[in-house]
Design a protein around this motif. Structure first.
Motif, PDB file in Angstrom:
ATOM      1  N   UNK A  26       0.823  -1.217   0.000  1.00  7.48           N
ATOM      2  CA  UNK A  26       0.000   0.000   0.000  1.00  7.48           C
ATOM      3  C   UNK A  26       0.856   1.265   0.000  1.00  7.48           C
ATOM      4  N   UNK A  27       2.174   1.098   0.201  1.00  7.15           N
ATOM      5  CA  UNK A  27       3.062   2.248   0.285  1.00  7.15           C
ATOM      6  C   UNK A  27       3.764   2.598  -1.022  1.00  7.15           C
ATOM      7  N   UNK A  28       3.878   1.646  -1.953  1.00  6.40           N
ATOM      8  CA  UNK A  28       4.689   1.899  -3.147  1.00  6.40           C
ATOM      9  C   UNK A  28       4.107   1.180  -4.365  1.00  6.40           C
ATOM     10  N   UNK A  94      15.363  -6.954   2.615  1.00  5.14           N
ATOM     11  CA  UNK A  94      15.177  -5.890   3.593  1.00  5.14           C
ATOM     12  C   UNK A  94      15.914  -6.208   4.896  1.00  5.14           C
ATOM     13  N   UNK A  95      16.151  -5.168   5.664  1.00  6.83           N
ATOM     14  CA  UNK A  95      16.816  -5.255   6.976  1.00  6.83           C
ATOM     15  C   UNK A  95      18.264  -5.719   6.869  1.00  6.83           C
ATOM     16  N   UNK A 129       4.033   4.817   6.982  1.00  5.02           N
ATOM     17  CA  UNK A 129       5.260   4.112   6.625  1.00  5.02           C
ATOM     18  C   UNK A 129       6.412   4.616   7.506  1.00  5.02           C
ATOM     19  N   UNK A 130       6.406   4.202   8.751  1.00  6.23           N
ATOM     20  CA  UNK A 130       7.386   4.677   9.725  1.00  6.23           C
ATOM     21  C   UNK A 130       8.830   4.272   9.396  1.00  6.23           C
ATOM     22  N   UNK A 131       9.082   3.056   8.893  1.00  4.18           N
ATOM     23  CA  UNK A 131      10.472   2.740   8.525  1.00  4.18           C
ATOM     24  C   UNK A 131      11.027   3.690   7.459  1.00  4.18           C
ATOM     25  N   UNK A 138      17.225  10.055   8.832  1.00  3.69           N
ATOM     26  CA  UNK A 138      18.666   9.801   9.010  1.00  3.69           C
ATOM     27  C   UNK A 138      19.498  10.601   8.025  1.00  3.69           C
ATOM     28  N   UNK A 139      18.915  10.946   6.898  1.00  2.66           N
ATOM     29  CA  UNK A 139      19.627  11.692   5.870  1.00  2.66           C
ATOM     30  C   UNK A 139      19.329  13.192   5.930  1.00  2.66           C
TER      31      UNK A 139
END
Length: 158
Positions: A26-28, A94-95, A129-131, A138-139
């Motif tokens: 649902x995010x991309x 991922x991760x 989408x918290x991640x 961070x950037x």
């Protein structure tokens, strides 16, 4: 080592097969849909830069950087800005730090100003989408309070 590579006849199918986890869909948009958007953007005066994200010799993700207006709902400053319109890492990859490493490469590319000068880079993302939000922060990206198509806008001054 993570690198950005052009999408070619040889790697296109592998890139199109990459997908996020079910709960992230649902995010991309799909990579195939994103590459099709590149054609529409390019034929309507836009400047799309689609890349496969590679870890060594393995495609692990996809990114679509644009310059100027995208044709989508966008902030008023978009005309002379870069946008990371799509970014995904395959569910199996991922991760592992690939997203962070890819962002380093993406930002290095953007800072070459390949389509023209810009004061900022922006990213639309789903608020849930918290991640993604943590990665962008961070950037140095910060939300500017604008929302388009139910997506928050986060901005970095270049």
């Amino acid at each position: 080592m993570v690198t950005l590579r052009k999408i070619t006849l040889e790697n296109r199918r592998a890139v199109f097969k990459l997908e996020v986890a079910e709960d992230q869909r649902r995010f991309v948009a799909s990579n195939l849909s994103s590459v099709a958007s590149c054609y529409v953007l390019a034929t309507n005066g836009g400047h799309p830069f689609p890349f496969a994200i590679y870890a060594d010799e393995q495609p692990v993700g996809f990114v679509l950087v644009t310059y100027g207006t995208t044709g989508y709902d966008e902030p008023s400053f978009a005309a002379r800005s870069y946008c990371i319109l799509r970014l995904m890492i395959d569910k199996a990859c991922q991760n592992r730090g690939y997203g962070r490493a890819a962002m380093n490469e993406i930002m290095a590319f953007i800072r070459t100003f390949p389509a023209g000068p810009a004061d900022c880079c922006w990213i639309p993302y789903k608020h849930a989408n918290l991640p993604a939000k943590k990665l962008y922060e961070r950037f140095g990206f910060r939300d500017n309070g604008e929302t388009f198509n139910d997506e928050s806008i986060t901005v970095l001054r270049l």
